[in-house]
Design an enzyme around this catalytic site. Sequence first.
Site, mmCIF file in Angstrom:
data_model
loop_
_atom_site.group_PDB
_atom_site.id
_atom_site.type_symbol
_atom_site.label_atom_id
_atom_site.label_comp_id
_atom_site.label_asym_id
_atom_site.label_seq_id
_atom_site.Cartn_x
_atom_site.Cartn_y
_atom_site.Cartn_z
ATOM 1 N N HIS A 1 0.826 -1.204 0.000
ATOM 2 C CA HIS A 1 0.000 0.000 0.000
ATOM 3 C C HIS A 1 0.863 1.258 0.000
ATOM 4 C CE1 HIS A 1 -3.878 -2.065 1.652
ATOM 5 N NE2 HIS A 1 -3.514 -2.516 0.463
ATOM 6 N N GLU B 1 0.849 3.957 1.803
ATOM 7 C CA GLU B 1 1.335 4.444 3.096
ATOM 8 C C GLU B 1 2.589 3.681 3.529
ATOM 9 O OE1 GLU B 1 -3.247 4.610 3.160
ATOM 10 O OE2 GLU B 1 -1.697 3.251 2.415
ATOM 11 N N CYS C 1 -1.647 -0.761 7.392
ATOM 12 C CA CYS C 1 -0.914 0.505 7.244
ATOM 13 C C CYS C 1 -0.991 1.325 8.524
ATOM 14 C CB CYS C 1 -1.441 1.284 6.046
ATOM 15 S SG CYS C 1 -0.975 0.517 4.472
ATOM 16 N N CYS D 1 -5.668 1.329 5.779
ATOM 17 C CA CYS D 1 -6.180 0.057 6.288
ATOM 18 C C CYS D 1 -5.515 -0.245 7.634
ATOM 19 C CB CYS D 1 -5.888 -1.064 5.295
ATOM 20 S SG CYS D 1 -4.133 -1.518 5.197
#
Length: 167
Positions: free
Chosen positions: A80, A82, A109, A106
């Site tokens: 992801h 992040e 993250c 999420c």
Amino acid sequence: MILKKRQDYISWDEYFMGVALLSAKRSKDPSTQVGACIVNSKNKIVGAGYNGLPIGCSDDEFPWQKQGELLDTKYPYVCHAELNAILNNIGMDLQGCKIYTALFPCNECAKAIIQSGITEVIFLSDKYAGTDTAKASKIMLDKAAVKYRKVEAKIIRLVLSYEEGDV
């Protein structure tokens, strides 16, 4: 004639969210492009990332499907935005930094955000707010005293141009 400074310049939030959105344009994901930008207390960018495969994993050799058997989807492979921004940081302590992200992080993250010392999350969309992963993320961020807020932008759209005459 005395010139005065421009009045229509973008805010810091608009600028850094713009960097996150521009970073998202690097994503090869056909369905979801997310970018993130980490900023220190002096408004200096110290990391950026987008959702994509790990270094050394070919974008052409892994699946991009959203449904099917887990190993036939993108989910076990994609990093992801992040997490990539945290891993791609310029080698400094992220304690007290802010992260701008196109999509609310999420739970996985959120763990990385908390562990890295980031103290504020600024997001554009929270379209998965009702999911368990988003709820878990908010529970962890709240318990860890990491602030989060939706970006406040006065502009709706920002267009970039590569025309030389536009500079």
